[in-house]
Design a protein around this motif. Sequence first.
Motif, PDB file in Angstrom:
ATOM      1  N   THR A  33       0.848  -1.188   0.000  1.00 31.13           N
ATOM      2  CA  THR A  33       0.000   0.000   0.000  1.00 31.13           C
ATOM      3  C   THR A  33       0.884   1.238   0.000  1.00 31.13           C
ATOM      4  OG1 THR A  33      -1.742  -1.168   1.187  1.00 31.13           O
ATOM      5  CG2 THR A  33      -1.858   1.234   1.182  1.00 31.13           C
ATOM      6  N   THR A  34       0.666   2.075  -1.011  1.00 27.74           N
ATOM      7  CA  THR A  34       1.420   3.318  -1.165  1.00 27.74           C
ATOM      8  C   THR A  34       0.467   4.498  -1.065  1.00 27.74           C
ATOM      9  OG1 THR A  34       1.139   3.230  -3.574  1.00 27.74           O
ATOM     10  CG2 THR A  34       3.152   2.232  -2.664  1.00 27.74           C
ATOM     11  N   LYS A  38      -1.246  12.834  -4.352  1.00 20.85           N
ATOM     12  CA  LYS A  38      -2.486  13.529  -3.963  1.00 20.85           C
ATOM     13  C   LYS A  38      -3.056  12.991  -2.656  1.00 20.85           C
ATOM     14  CE  LYS A  38      -3.727  14.798  -8.655  1.00 20.85           C
ATOM     15  NZ  LYS A  38      -4.760  14.771  -9.706  1.00 20.85           N
ATOM     16  N   GLY A  39      -2.330  12.056  -2.029  1.00 18.31           N
ATOM     17  CA  GLY A  39      -2.757  11.540  -0.735  1.00 18.31           C
ATOM     18  C   GLY A  39      -3.692  10.345  -0.790  1.00 18.31           C
ATOM     19  N   HIS A  40      -3.890   9.763  -1.960  1.00 18.38           N
ATOM     20  CA  HIS A  40      -4.764   8.600  -2.103  1.00 18.38           C
ATOM     21  C   HIS A  40      -3.991   7.313  -1.804  1.00 18.38           C
ATOM     22  CE1 HIS A  40      -7.858  11.098  -3.929  1.00 18.38           C
ATOM     23  NE2 HIS A  40      -6.923  11.606  -4.714  1.00 18.38           N
ATOM     24  N   LEU A  41      -4.628   6.366  -1.120  1.00 16.88           N
ATOM     25  CA  LEU A  41      -4.021   5.066  -0.840  1.00 16.88           C
ATOM     26  C   LEU A  41      -4.258   4.130  -2.015  1.00 16.88           C
ATOM     27  CD1 LEU A  41      -5.208   4.572   2.841  1.00 16.88           C
ATOM     28  CD2 LEU A  41      -2.935   5.248   2.060  1.00 16.88           C
ATOM     29  N   HIS A  42      -3.218   3.384  -2.380  1.00 17.07           N
ATOM     30  CA  HIS A  42      -3.300   2.383  -3.444  1.00 17.07           C
ATOM     31  C   HIS A  42      -2.632   1.107  -2.951  1.00 17.07           C
ATOM     32  CE1 HIS A  42      -4.599   5.199  -6.608  1.00 17.07           C
ATOM     33  NE2 HIS A  42      -3.792   6.063  -6.004  1.00 17.07           N
ATOM     34  N   ILE A  60      10.398  -6.668  -6.550  1.00 19.69           N
ATOM     35  CA  ILE A  60      10.839  -6.265  -7.881  1.00 19.69           C
ATOM     36  C   ILE A  60       9.644  -5.628  -8.563  1.00 19.69           C
ATOM     37  CG2 ILE A  60      11.624  -7.053 -10.141  1.00 19.69           C
ATOM     38  CD1 ILE A  60      13.156  -9.291  -8.713  1.00 19.69           C
ATOM     39  N   GLY A  61       9.823  -4.399  -9.008  1.00 18.91           N
ATOM     40  CA  GLY A  61       8.752  -3.679  -9.671  1.00 18.91           C
ATOM     41  C   GLY A  61       9.219  -3.060 -10.970  1.00 18.91           C
ATOM     42  N   SER A  62       8.338  -2.290 -11.551  1.00 13.46           N
ATOM     43  CA  SER A  62       8.618  -1.609 -12.813  1.00 13.46           C
ATOM     44  C   SER A  62       8.822  -0.119 -12.556  1.00 13.46           C
ATOM     45  CB  SER A  62       7.437  -1.813 -13.765  1.00 13.46           C
ATOM     46  OG  SER A  62       7.550  -0.970 -14.879  1.00 13.46           O
ATOM     47  N   LYS A  63       9.852   0.445 -13.172  1.00 13.32           N
ATOM     48  CA  LYS A  63      10.129   1.876 -13.008  1.00 13.32           C
ATOM     49  C   LYS A  63       8.955   2.739 -13.454  1.00 13.32           C
ATOM     50  CE  LYS A  63      15.126   1.568 -13.180  1.00 13.32           C
ATOM     51  NZ  LYS A  63      16.354   1.849 -13.894  1.00 13.32           N
ATOM     52  N   ASP A  64       8.148   2.225 -14.389  1.00 11.94           N
ATOM     53  CA  ASP A  64       7.012   2.982 -14.912  1.00 11.94           C
ATOM     54  C   ASP A  64       5.711   2.706 -14.162  1.00 11.94           C
ATOM     55  OD1 ASP A  64       8.576   4.182 -16.891  1.00 11.94           O
ATOM     56  OD2 ASP A  64       8.249   2.516 -18.282  1.00 11.94           O
ATOM     57  N   ASP A  70       4.296   6.529  -6.784  1.00 11.21           N
ATOM     58  CA  ASP A  70       3.809   6.865  -5.443  1.00 11.21           C
ATOM     59  C   ASP A  70       4.960   6.933  -4.436  1.00 11.21           C
ATOM     60  OD1 ASP A  70       1.238   6.884  -6.457  1.00 11.21           O
ATOM     61  OD2 ASP A  70       0.610   5.024  -5.465  1.00 11.21           O
ATOM     62  N   ILE A  71       5.873   5.971  -4.510  1.00  8.21           N
ATOM     63  CA  ILE A  71       7.007   5.929  -3.581  1.00  8.21           C
ATOM     64  C   ILE A  71       7.873   7.177  -3.736  1.00  8.21           C
ATOM     65  CG2 ILE A  71       9.181   4.715  -3.091  1.00  8.21           C
ATOM     66  CD1 ILE A  71       7.531   2.085  -3.679  1.00  8.21           C
ATOM     67  N   LYS A  72       8.042   7.625  -4.972  1.00 11.88           N
ATOM     68  CA  LYS A  72       8.817   8.849  -5.202  1.00 11.88           C
ATOM     69  C   LYS A  72       8.142  10.051  -4.542  1.00 11.88           C
ATOM     70  CE  LYS A  72      10.981   7.463  -9.548  1.00 11.88           C
ATOM     71  NZ  LYS A  72      11.001   7.643 -11.010  1.00 11.88           N
ATOM     72  N   ALA A  73       6.813  10.067  -4.528  1.00 13.04           N
ATOM     73  CA  ALA A  73       6.065  11.177  -3.935  1.00 13.04           C
ATOM     74  C   ALA A  73       5.976  11.064  -2.413  1.00 13.04           C
ATOM     75  CB  ALA A  73       4.646  11.234  -4.518  1.00 13.04           C
ATOM     76  N   GLN A  74       5.840   9.825  -1.909  1.00  3.63           N
ATOM     77  CA  GLN A  74       5.652   9.593  -0.472  1.00  3.63           C
ATOM     78  C   GLN A  74       6.187   8.200  -0.147  1.00  3.63           C
ATOM     79  OE1 GLN A  74       5.497   9.467   2.869  1.00  3.63           O
ATOM     80  NE2 GLN A  74       4.084  11.173   2.715  1.00  3.63           N
TER      81      GLN A  74
END
Length: 171
Positions: A33-34, A38-42, A60-64, A70-74
């Motif tokens: 959960t990220t 805009k403060g929304h949970l995903h 392991i994730g995708s850069k795109d 989300d992680i870059k933002a928060q």
Amino acid sequence: MSDTATGEKSVSREEGVRHIAEIIKDIKFALLTTVSGKGHLHSRPMTTQETEFDGDVWFIGSKDSGSVADIKAQPQVNVSYADIGKNTYLSVTGKAVLIDDRAKLETLWSDGYKAYFEGGIDDPDIQLIKIESQGAEYWEGGRTRNLLQMAVATVTGKTSDDHGTNETVKL
């Protein structure tokens, strides 16, 4: 240490890490959960890596992907695990860090990721996500025992004080 108001107990870091490792080892998928910019949970399903839990969780994730954006933002995240068969649930809170480390990727990589990354292990879109755990909480209780408690409560009208185990771990 027990919190009498909530019935929750707190365990040592060492004991907690060992127990969390035991919970995670057989659970194939987790929900990451990220929080968006805009403060929304995903929440998104992620594959649990076959590494020994030492306080950090790796994906392991995708850069795109949305999760990386989300992680870059928060960077504050939550990782949730559930083993319904064992009636065991785990919630890990922490800070996500985006890592580029070929040696670590090689230890985490499996051929199953070829379905997601066309270029295999050399795909430039691969992003390692490290969750530096700050705390965790887990709940455990046998389903059979809980069904028995429900049956007893139905017949006797009395509820049970035994609600399984609930522990918190400061990581």
